[in-house]
Write an enzyme that holds these catalytic residues in place. Structure first.
Site, short mmCIF file in Angstrom:
data_model
loop_
_atom_site.label_atom_id
_atom_site.label_comp_id
_atom_site.label_asym_id
_atom_site.label_seq_id
_atom_site.Cartn_x
_atom_site.Cartn_y
_atom_site.Cartn_z
CB CYS A 4 -2.88 9.44 -4.61
SG CYS A 4 -4.42 9.01 -3.45
CB ILE A 12 -3.54 4.71 -15.63
CG1 ILE A 12 -4.82 4.16 -15.61
CG2 ILE A 12 -2.94 5.08 -16.97
CD1 ILE A 12 -5.89 4.62 -16.41
CE LYS A 55 -4.17 1.89 1.87
NZ LYS A 55 -4.24 2.29 0.43
#
Lengths: 306, 253
Positions: A131, A191, A47
């Site tokens: 993000c 992407i 993560k």
């Protein structure tokens, strides 16, 4: 499922096959690494880790959509730089390559976590410059090619392990990709999720507590294929294709556009991970043989033939 | 898992501590005992709740007010809508012909009605032990779909039924009976005591855990049952005592 035909070499990593998870699926706790290792991935992407811990957003953070996709705004929840060591140790113990995804709001943040990742024995880092839902973290950086250049250059300057750069959809994504490569990125992940919004029509309220989120899953796959195709056409770099990959056809398609490896995210949800990974691998083997190809590398970018 | 719009039929306080929320949904739902739903109380919070009952297009929940989300759920009105991801988790489906003892502490009674319905349908024998502090925390069996179920009550103050805890009563019942599965659901301290103290001969000991659940779909990882490599929302919430003993010992709440 592992076959010599599937072996790939991407960002200087030698992988038994081309599938890894997309960052954001588990990957913030050592126990997550155990779970993911059982899925049959060739490498695990953590993560996104930021220097300091982040609580993340309040639920709802992930919602399924009518179109088969998901919208999420987890908010980069993670335990900060100090968790990198535990994640790396667990992956080493399991013998699976680990790529540490890094998020930050400045070049210094990225360098900080990247140095820790290298110290702890990560196999590579992936800079999350895309993000789409956390202000100041990601997309603002990825949108501006000159900022991309600076951040990537700063990180590459202090590391010996490969630096992968994850970019999202933007008008200048091809330019940003070029700048990342110029600054020394070994590969590009293309992407990320796409900034989006969903509204509950009965209550007239946004579905996510964060209002905006990242769109993932099958609806974004053709966009990912297009971006990979355009970037490959321009630079032929190592690309890790990501965006809505669910079946072997989706993986094959993005490989033909120019990806050497693929990341799967949303399709790993709801306990289907092992089944999906195995299904994609089996399909890819059959497909490569059907085309008379001896490796994944021979299929990369084939759609560019004229 | 489906994302369904649900319309409130009945939201009521069923005892001093428990609330009942019943909804109608547009499509037929299926679910196994111990599966759960993520309920979005619109604009407030999304919360995980065990499915208490499920009958075609009716779904019910038993809950306690613990935070903002459950408080908001208790204050919605008939006709109000929520959005739910349902069913989630792996559930618990004992084979037909087995004998099951459910040890429920407080709001741990929530999954009992669906388990009772399942047992009637597949032919399992179910005994439920429900323990609370005092009788004012109990609700009438008919209000929570537990009519005609073998239900034994324990109160710590002795105000109704057996005087003592659910675990005390369950141990006494197990002395005289043989069960294939004994499932405990309730506060963590009770689960820990159950796994340590309940005699394990002749039965499989299971617990239904609670953890933080944020997405419910195996993506965010909030519900990892440390130190196990298992996610509550995918592999649970029912686990065997032997696999979660360390988890229960690590967490002191």
């Amino acid at each position: 499922m592992s076959s010599p035909i599937l072996r790939v070499d991407v960002a200087s990593l030698i992988l038994t096959h081309p599938i890894m998870n997309a960052s954001g699926i588990l990957g913030s706790e050592p126990e997550h690494i155990d779970v993911m290792a059982s899925w049959g991935l060739a490498a695990i992407v953590s993560k996104t880790i930021t220097p300091e811990p982040r609580e993340g957003n309040a639920p709802p953070i992930i919602m399924p959509l009518r179109n088969g996709g998901f919208i999420n705004a987890v908010g980069l929840a993670n335990r900060g730089k100090k968790s990198v060591k535990e994640l790396c140790n667990r992956a080493k113990k399991l013998g699976i390559p680990l790529i540490i995804s890094i998020g930050g709001s400045s070049s210094k943040d990225f360098v900080d976590v990247a140095e820790e990742a290298e110290r702890c024995g990560a196999n590579a880092v992936e800079l999350n410059l895309s993000c789409p839902h956390t202000p100041g973290y990601g997309i603002e950086i990825g949108f501006d090619p000159s900022t991309v250049f600076r951040v990537v250059k700063d990180v590459v300057g202090v590391l010996t392990i490969p630096v992968i750069v994850k970019l999202g959809l933007s008008d200048r994504v091809v330019e940003s990709a070029g700048k990342a490569l110029e600054a020394g990125a070994k590969a590009l992940t293309l992407i990320n999720t796409i900034r989006a919004m969903a509204i509950d029509v009965h209550s007239a309220r946004p579905l996510l507590s964060n209002i905006f989120g990242g769109l993932s899953g099958p609806p974004i796959h053709p966009i990912a294929v297009r971006v990979v195709y355009e970037v490959y056409k321009e630079y032929q770099p190592d690309i890790i294709g990501c965006g809505g990959i669910t079946t072997w056809e989706d993986a094959a398609e993005i490989i033909l556009a120019g990806a050497k490896a693929v990341q799967i995210g949303s399709a790993l949800a709801l306990g289907r991970a092992r089944f999906v990974v195995q299904g994609v691998l089996r399909g890819l083997v059959r497909w490569l043989k059907e085309l008379g190809l001896r490796s994944v590398a021979e299929a990369v970018g084939l759609a560019h033939r004229r | 898992m489906k994302l369904v719009e649900a319309e409130a039929l009945r939201i009521e306080k069923a005892s001093k501590t428990l609330w009942v929320a019943e909804f109608s949904v547009a499509e037929k739902l299926r679910g196994l005992p111990f599966e759960f739903a993520m309920i979005w109380v619109k604009g407030v919070d999304e919360i995980p709740l065990s499915i208490a009952w499920l009958d075609k297009q009716i779904v019910g929940f038993i809950f306690k007010i613990r935070g903002e989300g459950t408080r908001a759920l208790s204050s919605i009105k008939r006709g109000d809508r929520v959005l739910m991801k349902i069913p989630l988790g792996k559930g618990f489906a004992p084979p037909s012909g087995t004998k099951i003892l459910l040890v429920a502490g407080g709001v741990g009674i929530a999954p009992a009605p669906l388990l009772a319905k399942y047992c009637r349908e597949v032919g399992c024998t179910l005994t439920i032990v429900w323990g609370v502090k005092s009788s004012d925390e109990l609700c009438s069996p008919s209000s929570i779909w537990l009519d005609g179920v073998d239900l034994e009550v324990a109160t710590e103050d002795g105000s109704q039924g057996f005087r003592g805890t659910a675990l005390d009563l369950a141990m006494r019942i197990a002395r005289d009976g043989v069960f294939d599965y004994v499932v405990a659901v309730g506060p963590r301290a009770m689960l820990r005591a159950f796994c340590r103290e309940f005699p394990r001969d002749k039965c499989e000991k299971l617990v239904a855990l609670e953890t933080m659940v944020k997405c419910g779909m195996g993506m965010c990882g909030s519900c990892i049952v440390k130190p196990l490599p298992k996610l509550l929302c995918i592999d649970g919430p029912v686990f065997s005592c032997s696999e979660v003993m360390r988890h229960l010992e690590l967490s002191n709440s």
